[in-house]
Design a protein around this motif. Structure first.
Motif, PDB file in Angstrom:
ATOM      1  N   LEU A  95       0.827  -1.214   0.000  1.00  0.00           N
ATOM      2  CA  LEU A  95       0.000   0.000   0.000  1.00  0.00           C
ATOM      3  C   LEU A  95       0.854   1.255   0.000  1.00  0.00           C
ATOM      4  N   LYS A  96       1.915   1.248   0.814  1.00  0.00           N
ATOM      5  CA  LYS A  96       2.807   2.408   0.879  1.00  0.00           C
ATOM      6  C   LYS A  96       3.481   2.654  -0.462  1.00  0.00           C
ATOM      7  N   GLN A  97       3.925   1.600  -1.109  1.00  0.00           N
ATOM      8  CA  GLN A  97       4.583   1.771  -2.395  1.00  0.00           C
ATOM      9  C   GLN A  97       3.611   2.308  -3.452  1.00  0.00           C
ATOM     10  N   LEU A  98       2.375   1.806  -3.467  1.00  0.00           N
ATOM     11  CA  LEU A  98       1.382   2.300  -4.421  1.00  0.00           C
ATOM     12  C   LEU A  98       1.098   3.783  -4.191  1.00  0.00           C
ATOM     13  N   ALA A  99       0.962   4.169  -2.923  1.00  0.00           N
ATOM     14  CA  ALA A  99       0.711   5.573  -2.611  1.00  0.00           C
ATOM     15  C   ALA A  99       1.863   6.453  -3.069  1.00  0.00           C
ATOM     16  N   ASP A 100       3.101   5.992  -2.842  1.00  0.00           N
ATOM     17  CA  ASP A 100       4.276   6.773  -3.250  1.00  0.00           C
ATOM     18  C   ASP A 100       4.359   6.897  -4.767  1.00  0.00           C
ATOM     19  N   GLU A 101       4.091   5.812  -5.482  1.00  0.00           N
ATOM     20  CA  GLU A 101       4.171   5.830  -6.945  1.00  0.00           C
ATOM     21  C   GLU A 101       3.117   6.766  -7.535  1.00  0.00           C
ATOM     22  N   ARG A 102       1.915   6.724  -6.979  1.00  0.00           N
ATOM     23  CA  ARG A 102       0.864   7.604  -7.493  1.00  0.00           C
ATOM     24  C   ARG A 102       1.191   9.060  -7.225  1.00  0.00           C
ATOM     25  N   GLU A 103       1.669   9.360  -6.024  1.00  0.00           N
ATOM     26  CA  GLU A 103       2.030  10.733  -5.691  1.00  0.00           C
ATOM     27  C   GLU A 103       3.167  11.237  -6.575  1.00  0.00           C
ATOM     28  N   ALA A 104       4.127  10.366  -6.875  1.00  0.00           N
ATOM     29  CA  ALA A 104       5.248  10.769  -7.722  1.00  0.00           C
ATOM     30  C   ALA A 104       4.771  11.111  -9.133  1.00  0.00           C
ATOM     31  N   ALA A 105       3.832  10.299  -9.652  1.00  0.00           N
ATOM     32  CA  ALA A 105       3.306  10.557 -10.999  1.00  0.00           C
ATOM     33  C   ALA A 105       2.535  11.869 -11.039  1.00  0.00           C
ATOM     34  N   LEU A 106       1.744  12.137  -9.994  1.00  0.00           N
ATOM     35  CA  LEU A 106       0.993  13.386  -9.942  1.00  0.00           C
ATOM     36  C   LEU A 106       1.918  14.595  -9.787  1.00  0.00           C
ATOM     37  N   ALA A 107       3.004  14.418  -9.036  1.00  0.00           N
ATOM     38  CA  ALA A 107       3.961  15.517  -8.858  1.00  0.00           C
ATOM     39  C   ALA A 107       4.657  15.847 -10.172  1.00  0.00           C
ATOM     40  N   ARG A 108       5.036  14.812 -10.916  1.00  0.00           N
ATOM     41  CA  ARG A 108       5.681  15.055 -12.226  1.00  0.00           C
ATOM     42  C   ARG A 108       4.711  15.734 -13.178  1.00  0.00           C
ATOM     43  N   MET A 109       3.436  15.369 -13.118  1.00  0.00           N
ATOM     44  CA  MET A 109       2.436  16.003 -13.978  1.00  0.00           C
ATOM     45  C   MET A 109       2.297  17.490 -13.629  1.00  0.00           C
TER      46      MET A 109
END
Length: 373
Positions: A95-109
């Motif tokens: 769960l932590k990894q999924l949350a981090d990956e999603r946040e990283a993608a949104l930050a890059r966007m």
């Protein structure tokens, strides 16, 4: 036997990711802990596939009707099968990894906004959102599956495996285990729900339980879906009831002298006004206004709503059939109790997951309200 073993402590089945636990000595002792990032090393695991059973008798293996689509879900399945003691930590880590990956993608966007790469990063973020949504639903399903395994109740397999010559039978019944997760007040309401749904008397004898009846497959599916939502509703309502009873106790002891939380708002009620929270659960629910009923009776998130639909689809299949099934009241009761437990576990799981991974609010309020109790 109407024994009630209440397991009402919300989220007690999932330890904190920061909890430490001593090694059990099977290879070196030491201390095991799950850090914030993905640093836990898991040894390669082998999943042993088991042959399908000739009868509808769910075994002890991890045969669930819903097929897991994500790598995260299949990984947790293998952990539960081979390293059960690490299951909670592995689930929290995923769960932590999924949350981090999603946040990283949104930050890059966000950072690429206005640049030549803006469209590319929007597309990447969209795909990542879809990927994470599928993965988190599989994780939630495995968390629910774990709850069933705790009470030694296997989920019923696809019903097509349980129907022979138009007759449906599911064995073993596991009624006591499925009833043991509810409080006594909630269990009374569940027994009435079972009676209303399948036409079996609340205190039916063994002979009545094994009597045969007929039901259309389409109607059985509706009963199952409604029972999941009923279990979800009862869990939500029960916890609200416990909260207000606790607040009543605090007020009566003098600890609480200010505003009292009732429903979804604060009010300056006196002791006489909140003494009604000591009433039975059935009377408490009967006093719900339409808005409170709507909130309690539908899944709060899209992921939870999708799991209800996927579980039903996996169990009954995609075809809407008017086929008439001959079955026993015992098998119908087993399915209804399993569905109520699914809704109860779904409520717990939804709340736990949101502590790490932000789920999407369920916007389909009207549709779910019409299908609820």
């Amino acid at each position: 036997m109407d024994t009630c073993l209440s397991n009402q402590a919300a989220l007690s089945f999932l330890p904190s990711r920061l909890r430490r636990q001593s090694g059990d000595g099977g290879g070196g002792g030491g201390v095991f802990s799950v850090p914030a990032m993905r640093k836990v090393q898991y040894r390669a695991m082998v999943v042993v596939a088991t042959a399908g059973q000739s009868r509808c008798e769910p075994g002890s293996s991890l045969n669930a009707p819903l097929e897991l689509r994500s790598a995260q879900g299949r990984f947790l399945r293998s952990v539960l099968l081979n390293k059960r003691q690490l299951f909670h930590y592995a689930a929290a880590d995923e769960l932590k990894q999924l949350a981090d990956e999603r946040e990283a993608a949104l930050a890059r966007m966000a950072l690429s906004s206005g640049s030549d790469e803006a469209a590319l990063h929007r597309r990447i973020a969209h795909l990542k959102e879809r990927y994470c949504k599928t993965a988190v639903q599989d994780i939630m399903y495995m968390l629910i599956f774990y709850k069933y395994s705790e009470i030694r109740v296997p989920l019923a397999p696809k019903l097509s495996r349980c129907i022979y010559n138009g007759r449906l039978e599911i064995w073993p019944t596991k009624d006591w285990e499925l009833e043991s997760i509810h409080s006594c007040d909630a269990l009374e309401l569940i027994k009435e729900h079972v009676s209303t749904s399948i036409g079996l008397r609340v205190n039916a004898c063994v002979t009545d339980n094994w009597a045969t009846t007929q039901i259309q497959k389409r109607n059985l599916r509706k009963v199952y879906d409604t029972s999941i939502l009923y279990g979800y509703f009862l869990k939500s309502a029960s916890l609200r009831h416990q909260l207000e009873c606790s607040l009543s106790d605090f007020h009566g002891s003098g600890y609480l002298k200010g505003p009292v939380f009732v429903g979804s708002s604060f009010t300056t009620a006196g002791a006489s006004q909140i003494s009604s929270t000591k009433e039975q659960l059935r009377h408490y629910i009967a006093g719900f206004d339409p808005e409170t009923l709507r909130r309690c009776a539908r899944p709060r998130t899209e992921e939870a709503r999708n799991l209800v639909e996927k579980q039903s689809l996996a169990l009954f299949g995609a075809e809407e059939s008017d086929e008439t099934i001959v079955t026993s009241y015992s098998s119908l009761k087993r399915l209804v109790l399993e569905a109520v437990a699914f809704g109860t576990f779904l409520w717990d799981t939804e709340l736990y997951v949101e502590g790490t991974y932000k789920l999407k609010e369920n916007g389909n309020a009207e549709g779910q309200e019409n299908r609820s109790i």
